[in-house]
Write a protein that holds these residues in place. Structure first.
Motif, PDB file in Angstrom:
ATOM      1  N   LEU A 164       8.566   6.335   1.988  1.00  0.00           N
ATOM      2  CA  LEU A 164       8.613   6.220   3.444  1.00  0.00           C
ATOM      3  C   LEU A 164       9.170   4.874   3.881  1.00  0.00           C
ATOM      4  CD1 LEU A 164       5.215   7.897   4.418  1.00  0.00           C
ATOM      5  CD2 LEU A 164       7.482   8.932   4.179  1.00  0.00           C
ATOM      6  N   ALA A 191      12.700   5.484   5.020  1.00  0.00           N
ATOM      7  CA  ALA A 191      12.881   6.698   5.835  1.00  0.00           C
ATOM      8  C   ALA A 191      14.214   6.716   6.569  1.00  0.00           C
ATOM      9  CB  ALA A 191      11.721   6.840   6.818  1.00  0.00           C
ATOM     10  N   ALA A 224      17.649   9.173   5.476  1.00  0.00           N
ATOM     11  CA  ALA A 224      17.980  10.283   6.371  1.00  0.00           C
ATOM     12  C   ALA A 224      19.415  10.790   6.192  1.00  0.00           C
ATOM     13  CB  ALA A 224      17.718   9.895   7.821  1.00  0.00           C
ATOM     14  N   LEU A 228       9.960  12.230   5.788  1.00  0.00           N
ATOM     15  CA  LEU A 228      10.954  11.240   6.194  1.00  0.00           C
ATOM     16  C   LEU A 228      11.329  11.403   7.658  1.00  0.00           C
ATOM     17  CD1 LEU A 228      13.345  11.269   3.097  1.00  0.00           C
ATOM     18  CD2 LEU A 228      11.703   9.486   3.708  1.00  0.00           C
ATOM     19  N   ASP A 229      11.433  12.634   8.109  1.00  0.00           N
ATOM     20  CA  ASP A 229      11.783  12.890   9.502  1.00  0.00           C
ATOM     21  C   ASP A 229      10.714  12.337  10.435  1.00  0.00           C
ATOM     22  OD1 ASP A 229      13.387  14.258  11.640  1.00  0.00           O
ATOM     23  OD2 ASP A 229      11.534  15.403  11.845  1.00  0.00           O
ATOM     24  N   ALA A 259       8.479   9.933   9.758  1.00  0.00           N
ATOM     25  CA  ALA A 259       8.448   8.472   9.665  1.00  0.00           C
ATOM     26  C   ALA A 259       9.624   7.846  10.402  1.00  0.00           C
ATOM     27  CB  ALA A 259       8.451   8.039   8.202  1.00  0.00           C
ATOM     28  N   ALA A 260      10.816   8.440  10.277  1.00  0.00           N
ATOM     29  CA  ALA A 260      11.998   7.898  10.940  1.00  0.00           C
ATOM     30  C   ALA A 260      11.865   7.959  12.457  1.00  0.00           C
ATOM     31  CB  ALA A 260      13.250   8.644  10.484  1.00  0.00           C
ATOM     32  N   SER A 318       2.736   5.708   6.739  1.00  0.00           N
ATOM     33  CA  SER A 318       3.716   5.180   7.686  1.00  0.00           C
ATOM     34  C   SER A 318       3.123   5.347   9.077  1.00  0.00           C
ATOM     35  CB  SER A 318       5.041   5.937   7.579  1.00  0.00           C
ATOM     36  OG  SER A 318       5.976   5.459   8.532  1.00  0.00           O
TER      37      SER A 318
END
Length: 370
Positions: A2, A5, A9, A116-117, A119-120, A194
Motif C-alpha cells: 500500500l 498505491a 496504479a 490499491l484503489d 488506498a490511492a 493505509s
C-alpha cells in the motif's frame, strides 16, 4: 504494498505482472520503516525503495525470482562485516523483506487491485498476508468486512486481527493463534494499514501560520487554516492549505472531526480567541495541542483557563510556549521549531542533539498517532 498505491496504479491499469517487496520488520538503524516497498515488473522496471539503496540490488533479484516462479520469498538483510557494501546495511541495522508475486488473473491480484484503489483514493484499508505461506491476500475495510483468501482455516479471525490494527492505523507483524491449527501453532500475520492523512488545524491567519502550513504539508498532514477574520483568512494568503475556514475558532473546533492523530496549533495569541478555543481543544481527542505566546501570555492564559474550569490534567496536555528551543525568530524558523516538537511528540523523541545521545538513532516504533 500500500506504500506504493499511487505508483502501482498505472501498472495495474496496463495489466503488467509485477512483484512487490515490503519491509516487514526493522531493527537497529534502518533507513526505511516497516511498510516501505519496492516493486519490479516483468520488464525489469523498478519503483519504490526498501533501504534507501543499501540492499536494493539483492531485493531486485528476489522480486525477479518471485515473479518467475510465482512463489513468495522472505529474506533478512543485516550489516555485513566482510563487505558492508555488498548485501548489507551500512548503517548497522537490519531489515526483513517479504516478496509477493502479483501475476495477472490470480485471486491475489484481484484483492490487491481493490486495496490499491482504496488506498490511492485516500480511503482507509488494511491488506493482510501470512508470512511463510502462499501468495494469498486479504483486504479489510474499516467496518470489518473483508475479501480475498489467505488459505487458512481461520481467515475470519485473521481479518478481525487486521481490523483491530487498521483501527489504530498500525502496520506490523503479529503472531496469531489459529484455532484450527494442530498443536496450537501460531500464524505470522503481516498487516499493512493505509489511513487518510492526519489533520493539522492551524488557528490564526498570521505570518507564522503561513510558514506552519507549509511545514505541516511537508510532514504529510491534511492542513486546515481557521480564523474568524475573513480579510485575513483567504486562499490567496494560504495557498498551500487544504482548507481555509472563516469561523470563530472554538465554534469551528466544536463542529469538526478530530481524533488521536490530530494536531492543533493555536497561533492567535489573543485571549478572546485562545481561551474559548483551548477550553475545547484540551477536552477533544488530539495528539498535540500547542499555543503560541510569551511566557507571560502563557501564564495569563493558564490562569484564565483554570478560572474557566479546565482541570490540571487537561492543562498538562498544553504545549506552550509552542515549539522547541531552536533560537529561531522568523516565521519559517518558528514553524520548523513547532514541526520539530510535533515530530518529537509523535515519535517519543527527546529533542536532544543526536551527538549528545548514546545508543541507536532509530528507536523501536511506538504506536503511531497517524
Amino acid at each position: 504494498m500500500l506504500d506504493l498505491a499511487a505508483e502501482l496504479a498505472p501498472w495495474v491499469a496496463q495489466g503488467r505482472a509485477f512483484a512487490v517487496a515490503t519491509v516487514v520488520s526493522v531493527s537497529g538503524s534502518a533507513p526505511r520503516p516497516v511498510g516501505a516497498a519496492l516493486a519490479v515488473d516483468a520488464a525489469g522496471e523498478v519503483i519504490g525503495s526498501v533501504s534507501g539503496g543499501c540492499v536494493e540490488g539483492a531485493v531486485y533479484e528476489l522480486c525477479v525470482s518471485a515473479l518467475a516462479d510465482g512463489l513468495p520469498a522472505r529474506e533478512r538483510f543485516g550489516y555485513s562485516d566482510d563487505d558492508a557494501f555488498a548485501v548489507g546495511l551500512t548503517c548497522g541495522g537490519a531489515v526483513e523483506v517479504h516478496v509477493v508475486p502479483v501475476r495477472v488473473g490470480t485471486p491475489a491480484r484481484t484483492t490487491l487491485e481493490a486495496a490499491l484503489d482504496l488506498a490511492a483514493r485516500g480511503e482507509a484499508v488494511a491488506l493482510a498476508r501470512v508470512l511463510d505461506a502462499g501468495p494469498g491476500l486479504l483486504l479489510v475495510r474499516p467496518d470489518g468486512t473483508y475479501e480475498g483468501d489467505l488459505g487458512t482455516a481461520d481467515d475470519a479471525g485473521l481479518a478481525a486481527q487486521a481490523h483491530a490494527l487498521l483501527d489504530v492505523g498500525r502496520t506490523e507483524v503479529c503472531s496469531v493463534p489459529e484455532s484450527a491449527a494442530e498443536c496450537g501453532a501460531d500464524i505470522t500475520l503481516f498487516v499493512e494499514s493505509s489511513v487518510p492523512p492526519a489533520r493539522m488545524i492551524v488557528f490564526g491567519a498570521v505570518d507564522f501560520a503561513g510558514a506552519l502550513v507549509r511545514v505541516g504539508k511537508l510532514l504529510g498532514y491534511h492542513v486546515t487554516l481557521c480564523d474568524a477574520r475573513s480579510v485575513f483568512a483567504t486562499r490567496a494568503r494560504f495557498p498551500e492549505a487544504d482548507e481555509v475556514v472563516v469561523e470563530w475558532p472554538d465554534r469551528y473546533l466544536r463542529s469538526t472531526r478530530t481524533d488521536a492523530r490530530t494536531v492543533l496549533c493555536v497561533l492567535t495569541h489573543d485571549a478572546k480567541f485562545d481561551v474559548p478555543l483551548l477550553e475545547v481543544a484540551l477536552r477533544r481527542p488530539a495528539a498535540y495541542v500547542g499555543a503560541m505566546g510569551s511566557r507571560r501570555t502563557h501564564e495569563d492564559r493558564v490562569r484564565l483557563l483554570r478560572e474557566a474550569g479546565v482541570s490540571a490534567a487537561e492543562l498538562e496536555r498544553l504545549r506552550s510556549p509552542i515549539g522547541l528551543d531552536l533560537g529561531g525568530r522568523t516565521p519559517e524558523e518558528t514553524a520548523v521549531s513547532i514541526g520539530a516538537e510535533i515530530v518529537a511528540v509523535r515519535r517519543a523523541g527527546s529533542g536532544v542533539p543526536l551527538r549528545e545521545l548514546d545508543g541507536a538513532i532509530h528507536r523501536p516504533a511506538s504506536p503511531p498517532h497517524r
